[in-house]
Design a protein around this motif. Structure first.
Motif, short mmCIF file in Angstrom:
data_model
loop_
_atom_site.label_atom_id
_atom_site.label_comp_id
_atom_site.label_asym_id
_atom_site.label_seq_id
_atom_site.Cartn_x
_atom_site.Cartn_y
_atom_site.Cartn_z
N GLY A 23 25.91 56.21 54.53
CA GLY A 23 26.50 55.10 53.80
C GLY A 23 25.57 53.92 53.64
O GLY A 23 26.03 52.76 53.58
N THR A 24 24.26 54.17 53.56
CA THR A 24 23.28 53.08 53.48
C THR A 24 22.64 52.97 52.11
O THR A 24 21.52 52.46 51.97
CB THR A 24 22.18 53.28 54.55
OG1 THR A 24 21.65 54.60 54.44
CG2 THR A 24 22.74 53.07 55.95
N VAL A 25 23.34 53.46 51.07
CA VAL A 25 22.82 53.33 49.70
C VAL A 25 23.75 52.43 48.89
O VAL A 25 24.96 52.66 48.84
CB VAL A 25 22.73 54.71 49.00
CG1 VAL A 25 22.25 54.53 47.57
CG2 VAL A 25 21.80 55.64 49.77
N HIS A 26 23.21 51.38 48.28
CA HIS A 26 23.98 50.51 47.39
C HIS A 26 23.79 51.04 45.97
O HIS A 26 22.80 50.72 45.30
CB HIS A 26 23.50 49.06 47.51
CG HIS A 26 24.03 48.36 48.72
ND1 HIS A 26 25.07 47.47 48.66
CD2 HIS A 26 23.66 48.45 50.01
CE1 HIS A 26 25.31 47.00 49.88
NE2 HIS A 26 24.48 47.60 50.72
N TRP A 27 24.76 51.79 45.49
CA TRP A 27 24.61 52.48 44.21
C TRP A 27 24.62 51.52 43.03
O TRP A 27 24.07 51.81 41.97
CB TRP A 27 25.71 53.53 44.06
CG TRP A 27 25.58 54.62 45.07
CD1 TRP A 27 26.34 54.83 46.19
CD2 TRP A 27 24.60 55.67 45.08
NE1 TRP A 27 25.91 55.92 46.89
CE2 TRP A 27 24.84 56.46 46.24
CE3 TRP A 27 23.55 56.02 44.23
CZ2 TRP A 27 24.06 57.57 46.55
CZ3 TRP A 27 22.77 57.12 44.54
CH2 TRP A 27 23.03 57.89 45.69
N ASP A 28 25.24 50.35 43.19
CA ASP A 28 25.21 49.38 42.10
C ASP A 28 23.79 48.85 41.88
O ASP A 28 23.36 48.64 40.73
CB ASP A 28 26.17 48.22 42.40
CG ASP A 28 25.90 47.56 43.74
OD1 ASP A 28 25.37 48.23 44.65
OD2 ASP A 28 26.23 46.37 43.89
N ILE A 29 23.04 48.67 42.97
CA ILE A 29 21.65 48.24 42.85
C ILE A 29 20.79 49.37 42.30
O ILE A 29 19.90 49.15 41.46
CB ILE A 29 21.10 47.75 44.21
CG1 ILE A 29 21.96 46.58 44.74
CG2 ILE A 29 19.64 47.33 44.09
CD1 ILE A 29 21.57 46.12 46.12
N VAL A 30 21.06 50.58 42.76
CA VAL A 30 20.34 51.75 42.26
C VAL A 30 20.49 51.86 40.75
O VAL A 30 19.52 52.13 40.02
CB VAL A 30 20.85 53.04 42.95
CG1 VAL A 30 20.26 54.28 42.27
CG2 VAL A 30 20.49 53.04 44.43
N LYS A 31 21.71 51.63 40.25
CA LYS A 31 21.97 51.71 38.81
C LYS A 31 21.13 50.70 38.04
O LYS A 31 20.52 51.03 37.01
CB LYS A 31 23.46 51.47 38.55
CG LYS A 31 23.83 51.49 37.07
CD LYS A 31 25.32 51.22 36.88
CE LYS A 31 25.68 51.19 35.39
NZ LYS A 31 27.14 50.91 35.21
#
Length: 257
Positions: free
Chosen positions: A65-73
């Motif tokens: 749970g250490t991935v911020h997918w909004d930032i990845v996008k």
């Protein structure tokens, strides 16, 4: 020669596991300087190498749970089109010409030096930002800065295979200082997977991937990264980063001169 590549993959994996710095900063200069691999082939092979290894890393971080997918996008919005444009540019100007090879060589050296700056000054930059909370970007300005950062990284990674590791992580720390170290690492690795994959496909299209070299490097790197992760617990981080910074500075100087 194949055994030498396996050993080199192990050595790079060991350093990556110990320091957390992306393998491109180490692998691409190693292939260019020690083994005489053409710069374009070294870049293309390392991108394919990175897309595979970072894919496994993303899976682990997703479970934690250490991935911020909004930032990845946001990063991908900037990085992926930039990678395509950079690939088209390499195709137009010719990756195998001596002039383009020299340009790629210089871009590798510049990216290595940026990695050194990120290694040495990331803590000071973070302290400066945290001491001035009023200057931290928010809302649309933060989103725009993230997309622009992604575009810059997309070009760097496609041309030199370097940038998605220490440089990307440093930019994330500066833009999102409240993220934990694990979240910075997870987000940095997650956006790098599609970026390195697209860039690798582009280099495959350009004919600049050595598949035999790729597989031998992977054979050595997996146990190297595992062992390095364990050794890192016993070695001071400051010492490791200083040693790596000095090594990379020497590498950049050798690439230029």
């Amino acid at each position: 020669m194949l055994l030498t590549y396996v050993i080199s993959g192990f050595a790079v994996g060991l350093l990556v596991g110990m320091t957390g710095v992306g393998g491109g900063s180490l692998m691409t200069p190693l292939l260019t300087l020690l083994f005489g691999v053409p710069p374009s082939v070294a870049v293309g092979t390392d991108l394919a190498f990175a897309s595979i290894t970072k894919g496994f890393g993303t899976f682990t971080h997703r479970l934690r749970g250490t991935v911020h997918w909004d930032i990845v996008k946001l990063l991908c919005i900037g990085a992926l089109p930039a990678a395509l444009v950079a690939t088209a540019g390499l195709k137009y100007f010719g990756t195998l010409t001596p002039e383009m090879g020299q340009l790629i060589r210089y871009s590798i050296a510049g990216s290595v030096l940026l990695t050194v700056v990120a290694l040495l000054f990331k803590g000071k930059m973070l302290a400066w930002i945290n001491a001035r909370p009023g200057r931290q970007l928010k809302g649309r300005a933060l989103a725009t800065a993230t997309i622009v950062s992604g575009a810059v990284l997309g070009i760097l990674v496609t041309v030199s295979s370097i940038g998605a590791g220490a440089i990307g992580a440093t930019l994330l720390v500066m833009l999102y200082p409240r993220l934990s170290s694990a979240e910075v690492a997870g987000t940095d690795i997650a956006y790098a997977v599609p970026l390195t994959a697209i860039a690798a496909v582009g280099h495959w299209w350009l004919g600049s991937i050595n598949w035999t070299l790729l597989f031998t490097l992977l054979i050595g790197s997996v146990p190297g990264i595992t062992l390095g992760s364990w050794i890192a617990r016993a070695v001071p981080e400051r010492f490791l980063r200083a040693l790596l910074a000095m090594t990379l500075t020497g590498v950049a100087a050798k690439l230029i001169y």
